[in-house]
Design an enzyme around this catalytic site. Structure first.
Site, PDB file in Angstrom:
ATOM      1  N   CYS A 170      36.763  -4.252 -24.111  1.00 13.81           N
ATOM      2  CA  CYS A 170      35.813  -3.786 -23.109  1.00 13.81           C
ATOM      3  C   CYS A 170      36.489  -2.876 -22.083  1.00 13.81           C
ATOM      4  O   CYS A 170      35.861  -2.010 -21.509  1.00 13.81           O
ATOM      5  CB  CYS A 170      35.136  -4.959 -22.430  1.00 13.81           C
ATOM      6  SG  CYS A 170      36.283  -6.242 -21.966  1.00 13.81           S
TER       7      CYS A 170
ATOM      8  N   GLY B  17      24.250  -9.174 -20.628  1.00 16.93           N
ATOM      9  CA  GLY B  17      24.585  -9.646 -19.288  1.00 16.93           C
ATOM     10  C   GLY B  17      23.405  -9.515 -18.328  1.00 16.93           C
ATOM     11  O   GLY B  17      23.126 -10.407 -17.531  1.00 16.93           O
TER      12      GLY B  17
ATOM     13  N   GLU C 275      31.356 -10.578 -17.377  1.00 13.01           N
ATOM     14  CA  GLU C 275      32.397  -9.606 -17.699  1.00 13.01           C
ATOM     15  C   GLU C 275      31.804  -8.766 -18.822  1.00 13.01           C
ATOM     16  O   GLU C 275      31.694  -9.225 -19.945  1.00 13.01           O
ATOM     17  CB  GLU C 275      33.679 -10.333 -18.092  1.00 13.01           C
ATOM     18  CG  GLU C 275      34.916  -9.496 -17.880  1.00 13.01           C
ATOM     19  CD  GLU C 275      35.253  -8.688 -19.099  1.00 13.01           C
ATOM     20  OE1 GLU C 275      34.672  -7.589 -19.245  1.00 13.01           O
ATOM     21  OE2 GLU C 275      36.054  -9.142 -19.911  1.00 13.01           O
TER      22      GLU C 275
ATOM     23  N   GLY D 194      30.601 -10.080 -22.625  1.00 12.88           N
ATOM     24  CA  GLY D 194      29.907  -9.424 -23.722  1.00 12.88           C
ATOM     25  C   GLY D 194      29.270  -8.143 -23.250  1.00 12.88           C
ATOM     26  O   GLY D 194      29.739  -7.522 -22.297  1.00 12.88           O
ATOM     27  N   SER D 195      28.183  -7.772 -23.894  1.00  9.88           N
ATOM     28  CA  SER D 195      27.584  -6.474 -23.598  1.00  9.88           C
ATOM     29  C   SER D 195      26.850  -6.479 -22.263  1.00  9.88           C
ATOM     30  O   SER D 195      26.371  -7.519 -21.797  1.00  9.88           O
ATOM     31  CB  SER D 195      26.604  -6.092 -24.704  1.00  9.88           C
ATOM     32  OG  SER D 195      25.439  -6.875 -24.597  1.00  9.88           O
TER      33      SER D 195
END
Lengths: 297, 481
Positions: B291, B240, B257, B235-236
């Site tokens: 991403c 994170g 990630e 995610g963002s």
């Protein structure tokens, strides 16, 4: 002949004492703070005044490490292995000095200190051999389902700030530094606060072993003072908290590291530095890079 | 006379939606204790697809407890051979139900059926097949003679590739002997719930896979739960970092990630037509909700005008619209909040002086859409060159020398992916060595495979998913992320 001072009888030479300085960017500066602290033997006898590195020194070390990282990470693995082996060679020639340093620092007897020094030298040799094997042990050719050539290689993560173990002043230190630099990282290592002398002797070896400047930077002083700055520094890629003995400080440093998503090594078990180091420390400071290219005519 | 396509819609009849879904805990669908429900909608039509339960603290406790019991009593002690067979079974069931899952994914996410059918679902099945084979071969993976699982894995995944991200998380975790509690994204829970049904069909022992639906708060409760040993998050970067902070001092193992702002570097000797296809695939694949999207196009100055002209011409042929239409190239933006974020960043690009061009395509009346957009005259200081937009927006910068290309490509806190376009092999390898990114695509872009490790440098996170390297994140070996 007539002006003998009572403190220096004719039969005894006045010793030349060493000034214990930092090792940053291949040079030996004093702390910019001008501070020093007293280092004693394990038994409490005064040994030396060591530099008490400051936040500014830590930042200078990051700059030096970033500079060192460029050339070191671009060097061939074969070359890095040779340099690490050279460190072992130069240490071997100074076994007596290291043995005395470790004996005084750790308060152990001569033979125990010798065993520590031997193991530390052998550790450099062991890691030297890893330089040109790591990519084969950790890398891969990947059989993807398509007409692509695809491979993965380990690459150094960048600048690593490490706290050397507080107890094992030489073997522990080498066991922390060697796996960081062998893969091409640059290290900033804070030596054992109370037992910094073997680390300082090691810097003299590093300075004369073809290790490019900035690849290893050694700071003496208080890790609790410097590490919060290093763990939150934007140009540090990873932290190794091995020598942080206060769990609350270690946790706080882990939180600081989150600010720029640093890699964090916080060992879960007390290290047995005499044991097989394994690959875990090497893995902690490498990134896997995967490259794809189409195949076709 | 313009050439028109007739609509070629994929049938929705293959999907059998319930009006509401519970949580999947310990092998059964159960109601959330708090009883709160939320709606998941089709972003292409704004139609409500189903109501979904919002898991609260009690539900997280229940799911983690079920996963712990399953880990200790069934999945942990099970032979690798039998774990493998369960995973092969799941892989086969995914293949058998792949059309249904692809349609459901396109309905819930808004991505074109062409992508969910041809990219997402084949990769989902492949991921389970690949990891199934590892389950009884872990001692050969280079992690020592007796690699041990970690325990209970808390997994939180995003909405851009809902089922594929589930596969990336669940397959390696189970192969290595862990049990999982997974939270799909708030806006795309339906394929994860369909996967729960597949686990049931496969007779996977209860508690091995638990699915909790909910929003950010559910995710926070899950990753902060003291009963989990491993946290895997995609995610963002912002979230994170928060997860990393919350996990400090807990000893939980992390795989993150996170975001990216990949450079796609085109040299003057590149095959321009192929490069243009690669640029389009790099940033407009999945509406740019990727991403690792090639969101910064770095063009060598001498070919910049030629590439931009070709690119605009190609973008003019992309078809935006009904995700279930097999001719659709660009689907819907996943949510109104994501559309608002794209709008906001695009506006910043205009305000900061970059030149905007958007493909002249008709925008449907309902749903959330954004036309393929290219900014030229972008500088490295512009927000659209620094921040992840996560939408179909490309920022174009130029360079003169390879050194300048490397410098600009690496000038970002991220390091997830990068692209190189040149016919010169030695330059590819030279560039690939210098780009600080976890995945480098040369003369291609946005390729994925379960055998190929994926993950970032720097603030794009750490740990790898896929390949022999990805197993390390789910095994109890210190130093493995």
């Amino acid at each position: 002949m007539s002006d003998h001072s009572p403190a220096t009888p004719a039969s005894e030479r006045l010793e030349v004492r060493k000034t214990y300085k930092l090792f940053v960017g291949g040079a030996f500066p004093r702390s910019e703070s001008g501070r020093t602290y007293e280092v004693t033997t394990a038994g409490g006898v005064f040994l030396a005044n060591a530099a008490m590195a400051s936040r500014k020194d830590a930042r200078d070390a990051v700059l030096a490490a970033r500079k060192g990282f460029g050339a070191w990470s671009a060097a061939t693995a074969y070359n890095r292995g040779q340099v690490l082996y050279r460190i072992a060679e130069v240490m071997e020639g100074r076994r007596a000095q290291f043995t005395a340093d470790v004996r005084e620092a750790e308060g152990i007897d001569e033979s125990a200190a010798e065993a520590q020094v031997d193991a530390a030298i052998d550790r450099w040799v062991w890691y030297a051999g890893w330089a040109d094997k790591l990519a084969q042990a950790l890398g891969s050719a990947n059989p993807v389902a398509g007409p692509y050539f695809n491979f993965s290689v380990p690459e150094p993560t960048g600048v690593v700030a490490a706290v050397a173990p507080q107890d094992s002043s030489l073997l522990g230190l080498v066991s922390v530094v060697a796996p960081i630099i062998v893969s091409g990282n640059a290290a900033i290592v804070i030596a054992s606060t109370k037992r910094p002398v073997p680390a300082i002797s090691l810097t003299e070896v590093l300075a004369t072993s073809d290790v490019p400047s900035g690849v290893v930077n050694v700071l003496t002083g208080d890790a609790a003072e410097m590490m919060p700055w290093l763990a939150s520094h934007g140009d540090v890629n990873a932290v190794d908290l091995t020598g942080i003995t206060d769990p609350e400080l270690a946790t706080s440093l882990e939180r600081d590291a989150a600010g720029t998503v640093k890699r964090v090594l916080r060992p879960t078990a007390t290290a047995d530095w005499s044991g097989d180091p394994g690959l875990s420390r090497l893995r902690a400071f490498v990134e896997t890079k995967t490259v794809w290219h189409p195949m076709g005519v | 006379m313009p050439f028109e396509y007739a609509p070629a819609p994929e049938s929705r009849a293959i999907v059998d939606l319930e009006s509401s879904y519970g949580l999947f805990i310990d092998g059964a669908f159960v109601d959330a204790r708090g009883g709160t429900m939320f709606k998941t909608v089709n972003p292409a039509t704004e139609e409500v697809l189903a109501e979904v339960s919002e898991a609260g603290a009690d539900d997280v406790d229940r799911a983690v407890a079920a996963a712990r019991i399953a880990y200790e009593s069934v999945w942990g002690p099970m032979s690798g051979r039998d774990r493998a067979k369960y995973l092969f079974r799941i892989a086969r069931l995914i293949q058998e139900r792949s059309r249904e899952l692809a349609v459901l994914e396109s309905m819930d996410n808004g991505k074109p059926i062409r992508e969910s059918r041809d990219v997402d679902l084949p990769l989902v099945a492949a991921h389970f097949f690949y990891h199934a084979g590892w389950a009884d071969k872990l001692e050969h993976a280079g992690y020592g003679p007796h690699p041990r699982p970690l325990g209970v894995a808390a997994q939180v995944i995003p909405w851009n590739f809902p089922l594929l991200m589930l596969a990336w998380k669940v397959a390696p975790a189970l192969a290595c002997g862990n049990t999982v509690v997974l939270k799909p994204a708030e806006t795309t829970p339906l394929t994860a719930l369909a996967f729960a049904d597949i686990c049931r069909q496969a007779d996977l022992p209860p508690g091995v896979v638990n699915i909790l639906t909910g929003a950010g708060e559910t995710g926070r409760l899950l990753v902060e739960h003291p009963g989990v040993d491993k946290v895997a998050f995609t995610g963002s970067t912002e979230v994170g970092k928060a997860i990393m902070r919350s996990a400090a001092g807990t000893g939980k193992r992390l795989t993150l990630e996170l975001g990216g702002k990949a450079a796609n570097v085109v040299f003057d000797d590149a095959p321009i037509d192929q490069a243009v296809e690669g640029i389009v695939n790099g940033i407009f694949f999945n509406q740019g909700h990727v991403c690792c999207a090639g969101s910064r196009l770095l063009l060598q100055e001498s070919i910049a005008d030629e590439v931009i002209t070709s690119l605009k011409r190609r973008l003019g042929t992309l078809r935006l619209g009904d995700p279930l239409d097999k001719n659709t190239d660009i689907g819907a933006i996943n949510s109104s909040s994501q559309l608002a974020r794209i709008d906001e960043l695009v506006k910043s690009g205009e305000d900061e002086g970059a030149e905007r061009w958007s493909a002249p395509c008709a925008i449907p009346d309902r749903g959330w859409w954004f036309p393929p957009t290219v900014f030229t005259g972008v500088t490295q200081a512009h927000r659209i060159a620094r921040e992840e937009i996560f939408g179909p927006v490309l920022s174009v910068l130029t360079f003169r020398t390879p050194d300048e290309a490397v410098e600009k490509a690496n000038n970002t806190p991220y390091g997830l992916s990068a692209g190189i376009w040149t016919e010169k092999g030695s330059r590819i390898l030279w560039m690939a060595q210098r780009l600080r990114a976890g995945v480098v695509w040369a003369n291609t872009f946005n390729r994925f495979d379960p055998a190929s490790p994926f993950g970032g440098y720097k603030e794009s996170g750490f740990g790898r998913e896929g390949g022999i390297q990805g197993l390390g994140g789910y095994l109890d070996v210190e130093g493995n992320r």
